[in-house]
Design an enzyme around this catalytic site. Structure first.
Site, PDB file in Angstrom:
ATOM      1  N   ASP A   1      44.182  -6.945 -16.069  1.00 52.50           N
ATOM      2  CA  ASP A   1      43.537  -6.892 -14.757  1.00 52.50           C
ATOM      3  C   ASP A   1      44.346  -7.760 -13.772  1.00 52.50           C
ATOM      4  O   ASP A   1      44.716  -8.883 -14.110  1.00 52.50           O
ATOM      5  CB  ASP A   1      42.101  -7.429 -14.915  1.00 52.50           C
ATOM      6  CG  ASP A   1      41.231  -7.188 -13.700  1.00 52.50           C
ATOM      7  OD1 ASP A   1      41.576  -6.328 -12.875  1.00 52.50           O
ATOM      8  OD2 ASP A   1      40.175  -7.867 -13.592  1.00 52.50           O
TER       9      ASP A   1
ATOM     10  N   THR B   1      30.999  -9.566 -12.912  1.00 55.37           N
ATOM     11  CA  THR B   1      29.933 -10.483 -12.492  1.00 55.37           C
ATOM     12  C   THR B   1      28.599 -10.201 -13.180  1.00 55.37           C
ATOM     13  O   THR B   1      27.923 -11.124 -13.630  1.00 55.37           O
ATOM     14  CB  THR B   1      29.778 -10.413 -10.956  1.00 55.37           C
ATOM     15  OG1 THR B   1      31.009 -10.842 -10.373  1.00 55.37           O
ATOM     16  CG2 THR B   1      28.656 -11.297 -10.465  1.00 55.37           C
TER      17      THR B   1
ATOM     18  N   SER C   1      32.831  -4.190  -8.375  1.00 52.06           N
ATOM     19  CA  SER C   1      31.738  -3.214  -8.353  1.00 52.06           C
ATOM     20  C   SER C   1      30.547  -3.580  -9.224  1.00 52.06           C
ATOM     21  O   SER C   1      29.848  -2.724  -9.733  1.00 52.06           O
ATOM     22  CB  SER C   1      32.274  -1.836  -8.719  1.00 52.06           C
ATOM     23  OG  SER C   1      33.106  -1.386  -7.680  1.00 52.06           O
ATOM     24  N   SER C   2      30.323  -4.869  -9.364  1.00 52.41           N
ATOM     25  CA  SER C   2      29.084  -5.287 -10.016  1.00 52.41           C
ATOM     26  C   SER C   2      27.933  -5.011  -9.053  1.00 52.41           C
ATOM     27  O   SER C   2      28.109  -5.065  -7.835  1.00 52.41           O
ATOM     28  CB  SER C   2      29.130  -6.785 -10.357  1.00 52.41           C
ATOM     29  OG  SER C   2      29.771  -6.982 -11.588  1.00 52.41           O
TER      30      SER C   2
ATOM     31  N   SER D   1      41.969 -10.670 -17.375  1.00 46.57           N
ATOM     32  CA  SER D   1      42.677 -11.192 -16.204  1.00 46.57           C
ATOM     33  C   SER D   1      43.702 -12.213 -16.689  1.00 46.57           C
ATOM     34  O   SER D   1      43.707 -12.587 -17.867  1.00 46.57           O
ATOM     35  CB  SER D   1      41.678 -11.877 -15.263  1.00 46.57           C
ATOM     36  OG  SER D   1      41.128 -13.013 -15.911  1.00 46.57           O
TER      37      SER D   1
ATOM     38  N   GLY E   1      33.503 -11.287  -7.177  1.00 45.14           N
ATOM     39  CA  GLY E   1      32.565 -12.406  -7.271  1.00 45.14           C
ATOM     40  C   GLY E   1      31.121 -11.974  -7.078  1.00 45.14           C
ATOM     41  O   GLY E   1      30.818 -10.789  -6.931  1.00 45.14           O
TER      42      GLY E   1
ATOM     43  N   ASP F   1      48.994  -5.717  -9.157  1.00 44.73           N
ATOM     44  CA  ASP F   1      48.379  -5.895  -7.848  1.00 44.73           C
ATOM     45  C   ASP F   1      49.402  -6.457  -6.879  1.00 44.73           C
ATOM     46  O   ASP F   1      49.485  -7.663  -6.677  1.00 44.73           O
ATOM     47  CB  ASP F   1      47.147  -6.815  -7.952  1.00 44.73           C
ATOM     48  CG  ASP F   1      46.504  -7.046  -6.594  1.00 44.73           C
ATOM     49  OD1 ASP F   1      46.996  -6.474  -5.597  1.00 44.73           O
ATOM     50  OD2 ASP F   1      45.513  -7.797  -6.522  1.00 44.73           O
TER      51      ASP F   1
END
Ligand SMILES: [Zn+2]
Length: 349
Positions: free
Chosen positions: A83, A269, A225-226, A50, A190, A105
Site C-alpha cells: 500500500d 480505519t 473508504s472506511s 503499508s 484516517g 503512489d
C-alpha cells in the site's frame, strides 16, 4: 492456492461486476481476522501492508504470516499488495519479497507528503510498471491527491484540493500502463473524513464515472473508504475512549462506485476501530485481566465481523471458487505479449 496476481483478482471482479476489499494488516490477529472473514463468506481477498506496517512487523514476519494464510486457505485467492509505495526502491523491495502487487503512489514526492508534478509521477510509476510487469506483478498508480494522513503518509487536507482531472487520468494510464488507478474524488485517509454526514454531493462520483467511461480496462481504486460506523465509535467512547464525532464514506456511495468501475476498496480505519473498541471493553469491564489473549481474541472477532460485512457489501462474497490461480510467470507473459495491456486504444471523450 499460491498468492495470486492482483490483476487476475481484479479482472475477475470486473467480469463478475463486484468490488474487492483491500484490508490493511500489521500483525497476526488482523491477518487471521481477514482470513476468517474470507473463509466464512467465500471471498477472494487483497491483503495490504503499508510502509509503516512493514516496519512495525518487520518484512519477514509479515510476509511469512501471509504465506501461512495462503497455505491454510488453499481455496481462497489472496493477493498481497504494497500500500502506498513512496519510491521505486520501496516497490522493488516488496516485489523481491514476493508481493504480487504494489502501489506506486507517485502523486506525492518520496517524502510521502509533498504533491509531485504530473511528469514526476509518470516517470516513477512507469519505472515501477516496467520492473513489476516483467515479473508478473500488478501495479496500482495514483493520480490526483487524496486527503488526510495515515501512517505518516499523505498531504493532509480534505481531499477536495486535488480532485483527479479525467483528461490527466487518461494521459497517465496511457503513459504508464498501470493495472489499477487510485483517483481522488474527495475521500481522505484516517478516521476524521467528514465533519457532517456526507449527503451524496460530497464525493465527486461524476468524476469517477467520467474516468471509468474513458478507461474501461483500468481498475479504479477507492482509498480512504472506511465507513467509520457510529456503533464502532460508540463502543470506544463508552469504554473510556475520546473520539470526536465523525463520518466516513457511506457504503451506498462505494456500491455506486462499484457499479462504475471501482474494483478495489481500501479499508483500514473501520478495522482499527473494531479492534480497539473490543479491547477497551474487556479492559474496562474486567480490569483484573492481564492475559493478552483475553482481549486479542475479542478484538480479532470484532475485526472479522466488520471485514465479513464489507465483503458482503462489496459483492466479493461467494466468488472465491470462481477461478484457479494463473501463475505469476504466465501473467508476466501476458504483459509481454500485450494481452494484458490496459492502455486505452482510443481515448474517446
Ligand atoms: Zn490510501
Amino acid at each position: 492456492m499460491p498468492l495470486v496476481s492482483m490483476r487476475q483478482l481484479l479482472d475477475e471482479a470486473a467480469k463478475g461486476g463486484y468490488g474487492v476489499g483491500a484490508f490493511n494488516v500489521n500483525d497476526m490477529e488482523q491477518i487471521q481476522a481477514i482470513m476468517g472473514a474470507a473463509k466464512e463468506t467465500k471471498s477472494p481477498v487483497i491483503i495490504q501492508a503499508s510502509r509503516g506496517a512493514r516496519q512495525f512487523a518487520q518484512d519477514k514476519y509479515l510476509f511469512h504470516l501471509i504465506l501461512a494464510a495462503a497455505e491454510l486457505n488453499p481455496e481462497i485467492p489472496i493477493a498481497m499488495h504494497q500500500d502506498h509505495g513512496n519510491s521505486f526502491e520501496t516497490c522493488k523491495s516488496a516485489i523481491d519479497l514476493g508481493y504480487t502487487s504494489v502501489m506506486m503512489d507517485g502523486s506525492l514526492k518520496e517524502d510521502g507528503k509533498t504533491p509531485a508534478s504530473f511528469e514526476e509521477n509518470v516517470a516513477v510509476t512507469k519505472r515501477v510498471v516496467d520492473f513489476a510487469h516483467e515479473r508478473g506483478v500488478t501495479v496500482e498508480g495514483e493520480i490526483g491527491v487524496l486527503g488526510g494522513v495515515e501512517d505518516g503518509h499523505g498531504a493532509g487536507g480534505t481531499g477536495l484540493e486535488h480532485v483527479t482531472d479525467p483528461d490527466q487520468a487518461v494521459e497517465f494510464a496511457e503513459l504508464t500502463g498501470v493495472d489499477a488507478l487510485a483517483i481522488a474524488i474527495g475521500t481522505s485517509h484516517g478516521a476524521y473524513k467528514f465533519s457532517k454526514k456526507p449527503d451524496g454531493s460530497v464525493l465527486k462520483m461524476d468524476v469517477l464515472i467520467a474516468i471509468h467511461k474513458r478507461l474501461p480496462n483500468t481498475h479504479l481504486v477507492m482509498h480512504g473508504s472506511s465507513s467509520v460506523p457510529k456503533d464502532l465509535q460508540d463502543v470506544i467512547n463508552k469504554y473510556g475512549g475520546k473520539l470526536k464525532e465523525t463520518w466516513g464514506v457511506p457504503v451506498e456511495e462505494i456500491q455506486l462506485g462499484i457499479r462504475n468501475g471501482v474494483r478495489k476498496i481500501n479499508v483500514d480505519t473501520d478495522n482499527r476501530l473494531a479492534m480497539t473498541g473490543a479491547i477497551r471493553k474487556v479492559l474496562w469491564e474486567t480490569p483484573e485481566k492481564f492475559d493478552p489473549r483475553d482481549y486479542m481474541k475479542p478484538a480479532r472477532e470484532a475485526m472479522q465481523k466488520v471485514v465479513a460485512q464489507r465483503m458482503t457489501q462489496f459483492g466479493q462474497a461467494g466468488h472465491a471458487g470462481d477461478y484457479q490461480a494463473v501463475s505469476i510467470t504466465e501473467i508476466a507473459k501476458g504483459y509481454k505479449n500485450g494481452s494484458l495491456s490496459t492502455r486505452p486504444l482510443v481515448a474517446a471523450k
